[in-house]
Design an enzyme around this catalytic site. Structure first.
Site, PDB file in Angstrom:
ATOM      1  N   TYR A 115       0.840  -1.190   0.000  1.00  0.00           N
ATOM      2  CA  TYR A 115       0.000   0.000   0.000  1.00  0.00           C
ATOM      3  C   TYR A 115       0.879   1.245   0.000  1.00  0.00           C
ATOM      4  CZ  TYR A 115      -3.465   3.499   1.183  1.00  0.00           C
ATOM      5  OH  TYR A 115      -4.258   4.622   1.161  1.00  0.00           O
ATOM      6  N   ARG A 116       0.846   1.976  -1.097  1.00  0.00           N
ATOM      7  CA  ARG A 116       1.598   3.215  -1.315  1.00  0.00           C
ATOM      8  C   ARG A 116       3.110   3.016  -1.180  1.00  0.00           C
ATOM      9  NH1 ARG A 116      -2.589   3.829  -3.115  1.00  0.00           N
ATOM     10  NH2 ARG A 116      -4.064   5.551  -2.852  1.00  0.00           N
TER      11      ARG A 116
END
Length: 229
Positions: A115-116
């Site tokens: 995530y990111r």
């Protein structure tokens, strides 16, 4: 390396390092239901162009003004609850290793997307050159409808009145998140009173205004964009 600068806060003071902009590297080639895209190509252009070729799957990028290289570096996408990110379309990524002066080709698995984040956070010597993306065959009319739906959501819920860098913190582990900071202003910078977790430039905001505003944040919050000093 600088793409479109969409998720970048740059110091007002001179930066004594070379800066290479990739925006002229914006070519792409459609191969069946795949497309090879160069690093500087803007995501909305990719979505719209591939839509006309009856290919979809990344329509949610229609409202994100970043380049492919930046999207891959941070594994851009919608919020974590939607489970949608560029990594789901990546077949492989071509990279230039500035230390070894050699090109590499990494599979999606080798990019270690999260995530990111991606493996590129751990390798500042690697420059994303381009990537092969997998699309889903879909009639142009359907793709265009999805793009319009995404743009409508963006216009309805996102504060587009002022310059901004979009979502500020990618993870906020508090019950009320960023809502309690809405409207707080320092100089020309403020947390939007319309969209939670957005920093906006009300006019003439300085680097110091924004960085001071970022200090007013939940504990352990992680910045979604980069700060150059």
């Amino acid at each position: 390396m600088l793409g479109n600068g969409s998720n970048l806060l740059v110091s007002d003071h001179p930066i004594d390092i070379p800066v290479v902009c990739t925006k002229s590297c914006r070519g792409f080639q459609v191969i069946g239901d795949r497309c090879y895209v160069e690093t500087g190509c803007l995501m909305p252009r990719i979505v719209n162009t591939l839509g006309r070729a009856n290919l979809g799957g990344l329509e949610y990028f229609a409202s994100i003004p970043g380049t492919l290289g930046g999207a891959i570096y941070m594994n851009a996408g919608r919020g974590e609850q939607f489970n949608l990110s560029i990594s789901q379309a990546v077949v492989y990524v071509d990279v230039f290793d500035m230390l070894k002066k050699a090109e590499l080709r990494l599979s999606a698995e080798q990019c270690v997307f999260g995530y990111r984040k991606s493996i590129f956070h751990e390798h500042p010597e690697w420059v994303v050159l381009g990537a092969m993306l997998q699309f889903t065959p879909s009639p142009h009319a359907i793709v265009r409808q999805r793009i319009q739906q995404r743009l409508s959501v963006s216009q309805r819920y996102q504060d587009l009145r002022f310059p901004n860098a979009g979502t500020t913190f990618c993870r906020v582990d508090e019950p009320h998140g960023m809502r309690r900071f809405m409207g707080i202003q320092i100089g020309g910078a403020a947390y939007s009173s319309v969209t939670p977790n957005w920093v906006i430039n009300l006019g003439g905001a300085s680097f110091d205004d924004v960085t001071k505003l970022l200090e007013i944040s939940p504990q352990n919050a992680q910045l979604e964009w980069s700060v150059w000093t």
